[in-house]
Design an enzyme around this catalytic site. Structure first.
Site, PDB file in Angstrom:
ATOM      1  N   GLY A  13       0.823  -1.215   0.000  1.00  0.00           N
ATOM      2  CA  GLY A  13       0.000   0.000   0.000  1.00  0.00           C
ATOM      3  C   GLY A  13       0.855   1.262   0.000  1.00  0.00           C
ATOM      4  CD  GLN A  14      -1.728   6.160  -1.499  1.00  0.00           C
ATOM      5  OE1 GLN A  14      -1.153   7.154  -1.933  1.00  0.00           O
ATOM      6  NE2 GLN A  14      -2.968   6.196  -1.076  1.00  0.00           N
ATOM      7  CG  LEU A  39      -5.720  -7.489   6.909  1.00  0.00           C
ATOM      8  CD1 LEU A  39      -5.981  -6.022   6.620  1.00  0.00           C
ATOM      9  CD2 LEU A  39      -5.175  -7.642   8.323  1.00  0.00           C
ATOM     10  CB  ALA A  62      -7.261  -0.424   5.497  1.00  0.00           C
ATOM     11  CB  THR A  64      -8.254   1.932   0.954  1.00  0.00           C
ATOM     12  OG1 THR A  64      -7.681   1.177  -0.109  1.00  0.00           O
ATOM     13  CG2 THR A  64      -7.422   1.785   2.203  1.00  0.00           C
ATOM     14  CE1 TYR A 101      -0.467   5.539  10.013  1.00  0.00           C
ATOM     15  CE2 TYR A 101      -0.441   3.207   9.415  1.00  0.00           C
ATOM     16  CZ  TYR A 101       0.223   4.365   9.777  1.00  0.00           C
ATOM     17  OH  TYR A 101       1.590   4.336   9.929  1.00  0.00           O
ATOM     18  CE1 TYR A 127     -11.588   3.121   4.181  1.00  0.00           C
ATOM     19  CE2 TYR A 127     -12.198   5.408   4.565  1.00  0.00           C
ATOM     20  CZ  TYR A 127     -11.244   4.417   4.508  1.00  0.00           C
ATOM     21  OH  TYR A 127      -9.935   4.725   4.791  1.00  0.00           O
ATOM     22  CE  LYS A 131      -9.509   2.762   8.411  1.00  0.00           C
ATOM     23  NZ  LYS A 131      -8.379   1.813   8.184  1.00  0.00           N
TER      24      LYS A 131
HETATM   25  N1  LIG Z   1      -5.987   6.604   1.046  1.00  0.00           N
HETATM   26  C1  LIG Z   1      -6.561   7.581   1.777  1.00  0.00           C
HETATM   27  O1  LIG Z   1      -6.905   8.647   1.269  1.00  0.00           O
HETATM   28  C2  LIG Z   1      -6.776   7.398   3.262  1.00  0.00           C
HETATM   29  C3  LIG Z   1      -7.429   8.403   3.975  1.00  0.00           C
HETATM   30  C4  LIG Z   1      -7.619   8.245   5.345  1.00  0.00           C
HETATM   31  C5  LIG Z   1      -7.153   7.097   5.974  1.00  0.00           C
HETATM   32  N2  LIG Z   1      -6.533   6.124   5.250  1.00  0.00           N
HETATM   33  C6  LIG Z   1      -6.076   4.908   5.962  1.00  0.00           C
HETATM   34  O2  LIG Z   1      -4.666   4.882   5.916  1.00  0.00           O
HETATM   35  C7  LIG Z   1      -4.213   3.514   5.883  1.00  0.00           C
HETATM   36  C8  LIG Z   1      -3.263   3.314   4.721  1.00  0.00           C
HETATM   37  O3  LIG Z   1      -3.973   3.602   3.513  1.00  0.00           O
HETATM   38  P1  LIG Z   1      -3.278   3.575   2.080  1.00  0.00           P
HETATM   39  O4  LIG Z   1      -3.790   4.727   1.324  1.00  0.00           O
HETATM   40  O5  LIG Z   1      -1.810   3.341   2.236  1.00  0.00           O
HETATM   41  O6  LIG Z   1      -3.950   2.242   1.488  1.00  0.00           O
HETATM   42  P2  LIG Z   1      -3.766   1.617   0.022  1.00  0.00           P
HETATM   43  O7  LIG Z   1      -2.664   2.260  -0.701  1.00  0.00           O
HETATM   44  O8  LIG Z   1      -5.131   1.550  -0.588  1.00  0.00           O
HETATM   45  O9  LIG Z   1      -3.304   0.138   0.385  1.00  0.00           O
HETATM   46  C9  LIG Z   1      -4.150  -0.767   1.002  1.00  0.00           C
HETATM   47  C10 LIG Z   1      -3.333  -1.972   1.369  1.00  0.00           C
HETATM   48  O10 LIG Z   1      -4.186  -2.900   2.028  1.00  0.00           O
HETATM   49  C11 LIG Z   1      -3.972  -4.159   1.458  1.00  0.00           C
HETATM   50  N3  LIG Z   1      -5.123  -5.023   1.627  1.00  0.00           N
HETATM   51  C12 LIG Z   1      -6.391  -4.842   1.198  1.00  0.00           C
HETATM   52  N4  LIG Z   1      -7.147  -5.897   1.538  1.00  0.00           N
HETATM   53  C13 LIG Z   1      -6.341  -6.760   2.204  1.00  0.00           C
HETATM   54  C14 LIG Z   1      -6.525  -8.030   2.813  1.00  0.00           C
HETATM   55  N5  LIG Z   1      -7.708  -8.677   2.788  1.00  0.00           N
HETATM   56  N6  LIG Z   1      -5.476  -8.621   3.421  1.00  0.00           N
HETATM   57  C15 LIG Z   1      -4.269  -8.015   3.441  1.00  0.00           C
HETATM   58  N7  LIG Z   1      -4.020  -6.831   2.873  1.00  0.00           N
HETATM   59  C16 LIG Z   1      -5.052  -6.202   2.260  1.00  0.00           C
HETATM   60  C17 LIG Z   1      -3.659  -3.884  -0.001  1.00  0.00           C
HETATM   61  O11 LIG Z   1      -3.058  -5.000  -0.570  1.00  0.00           O
HETATM   62  P3  LIG Z   1      -3.113  -5.278  -2.186  1.00  0.00           P
HETATM   63  O12 LIG Z   1      -2.010  -4.427  -2.753  1.00  0.00           O
HETATM   64  O13 LIG Z   1      -2.831  -6.733  -2.287  1.00  0.00           O
HETATM   65  O14 LIG Z   1      -4.478  -4.884  -2.645  1.00  0.00           O
HETATM   66  C18 LIG Z   1      -2.726  -2.692   0.167  1.00  0.00           C
HETATM   67  O15 LIG Z   1      -1.433  -3.106   0.526  1.00  0.00           O
HETATM   68  C19 LIG Z   1      -5.482   2.666   5.838  1.00  0.00           C
HETATM   69  O16 LIG Z   1      -5.824   2.276   7.132  1.00  0.00           O
HETATM   70  C20 LIG Z   1      -6.540   3.619   5.319  1.00  0.00           C
HETATM   71  O17 LIG Z   1      -7.833   3.259   5.732  1.00  0.00           O
HETATM   72  C21 LIG Z   1      -6.318   6.247   3.916  1.00  0.00           C
END
Ligand SMILES: NC(=O)c1ccc[n+]([C@@H]2O[C@H](COP(=O)([O-])OP(=O)(O)OC[C@H]3O[C@@H](n4cnc5c(N)ncnc54)[C@H](OP(=O)(O)O)[C@@H]3O)[C@@H](O)[C@H]2O)c1
Length: 301
Positions: A13-14, A39, A62, A64, A101, A127, A131
């Site tokens: 993830g990011q 997960l 997560a 997302t 997060y 969503y 969370k």
């Molecule tokens: N993006 C936003 O704007 C935002 C805003 C507020 C809060 N957040 C929170 O910040 C945190 C990091 O977000 P991010 O933007 O880095 O997320 P992201 O880039 O969308 O990455 C999500 C990660 O979760 C993994 N994932 C999804 N389903 C899974 C499962 N069943 N088992 C294991 N891994 C799984 C994905 O794996 P794959 O690569 O295999 O799909 C990916 O590595 C999260 O908790 C998110 O809710 C994000």
């Protein structure tokens, strides 16, 4: 003292990608992706945590897909609520610090002032609901834990608004972008660096002091803008990456850009608690953006 060991979940993830950089030099660092730690099966990951005995677990994985969650609420709940609860319990049992997060989408966006941790939550979408339930289950698990609520995450890798704008901006002459939602674009680099700084700070405290600091913290870059203003900033700063185009950006209302999940109008969060408790403050969003751009240009050369 035993060697420090960090376990990062969500390595693709990011935030997970950047955590692997920011935790360099921490001690041993293990980073697992979905294949190594799904997960959907949190009990298996809990067993692995008890076996590995890490000093800190950072859950960056997560569900997302905010709009898709409207039609897959059970899956979002399983991944964003049940799994963090199970993992936080395993960490409490193993004596590890659990970090994860959450999101600005736990709020309804109705107040004008930046949201504080003590403000009432009322998610507008599935969503956000999943969370928020994850927050409750982590808090119930006890032990040492930190929940960082962040927002509008983007970075040099992955799926995000910034990279989408770069792609669309090089294909189109005009784009309509929502102008009536404000928030703080927060770079994955800034989140990962702040997470490492807080983890170090927690490690320097006694177990009881660290437990007393467990809780929810807002963690976003400083300042605010609308998606429309963010898009305009991207296009002026990245002129050389748009294949000779400079698209016009047209402001839209949320009603003119219908999507399945309702978003809060005001997502801006107050980060004072993080600064007061740990002495950690993220950069202003424009400075965070400059850092991401620098990283992206390095990748491309
Ligand atoms: N993006 C936003 O704007 C935002 C805003 C507020 C809060 N957040 C929170 O910040 C945190 C990091 O977000 P991010 O933007 O880095 O997320 P992201 O880039 O969308 O990455 C999500 C990660 O979760 C993994 N994932 C999804 N389903 C899974 C499962 N069943 N088992 C294991 N891994 C799984 C994905 O794996 P794959 O690569 O295999 O799909 C990916 O590595 C999260 O908790 C998110 O809710 C994000």
């Amino acid at each position: 003292m035993a060697a420090r060991k960090a376990l990062i979940l969500g390595s693709t993830g990011q935030v997970g990608t950047e955590l692997q950089r920011s935790f360099r030099g921490y001690g041993e660092v293990i980073a697992w992706d979905r294949r190594q730690a799904d997960l959907i099966h949190p009990d298996e990951i809990a067993r692995q945590i008890l076996r590995e005995q890490p000093s800190v677990v950072v859950l960056a994985a997560a569900y997302t897909a905010v709009d898709k969650a409207e039609s897959e609420p059970d899956l979002a709940m399983a991944i964003n609520a049940r799994a963090p609860g199970v993992l936080a319990r395993a960490c409490a049992e193993a004596g590890a610090l659990f970090i994860t997060y959450s999101t600005d989408y736990v709020f309804d966006g109705s107040q004008a002032a930046p949201w504080r941790e003590s403000d009432g939550t009322r998610p507008l979408n599935r969503y956000g609901l999943s969370k928020l339930e994850g927050e409750h289950l982590v808090r119930q698990a006890g032990g040492r834990y930190l929940i960082f609520r962040t927002s509008w995450v983007y970075g040099p890798d992955g799926k995000n608004f910034f990279l989408t704008m770069l792609r669309l901006g090089s294909e189109r002459d005009e784009l309509g972008i929502v102008a009536d939602q404000v928030g703080s674009p927060t770079s994955s680099i800034a989140i990962a660096e702040a997470t490492r700084a807080v983890a170090d700070r927690m490690a320097s405290l006694s177990a009881s002091e660290a437990e007393a600091r467990s809780g929810i913290y807002h963690m976003t870059c400083g300042g605010r803008c609308s998606w429309y203003e963010f898009a305009k900033h991207i296009f002026t700063q990245c002129e050389d990456m748009l294949k000779g185009r400079q698209p016009r950006v047209r402001p839209l209302t949320s009603e003119e850009y219908p999507v399945p999940a309702i978003r809060p109008k005001n997502s801006v969060m107050n980060n004072q608690k993080l600064a007061d408790t740990f002495g950690v403050r993220l950069p202003q969003w424009q400075d965070g953006f400059a850092q991401v751009l620098h990283q992206l240009r390095l990748h491309q050369h």
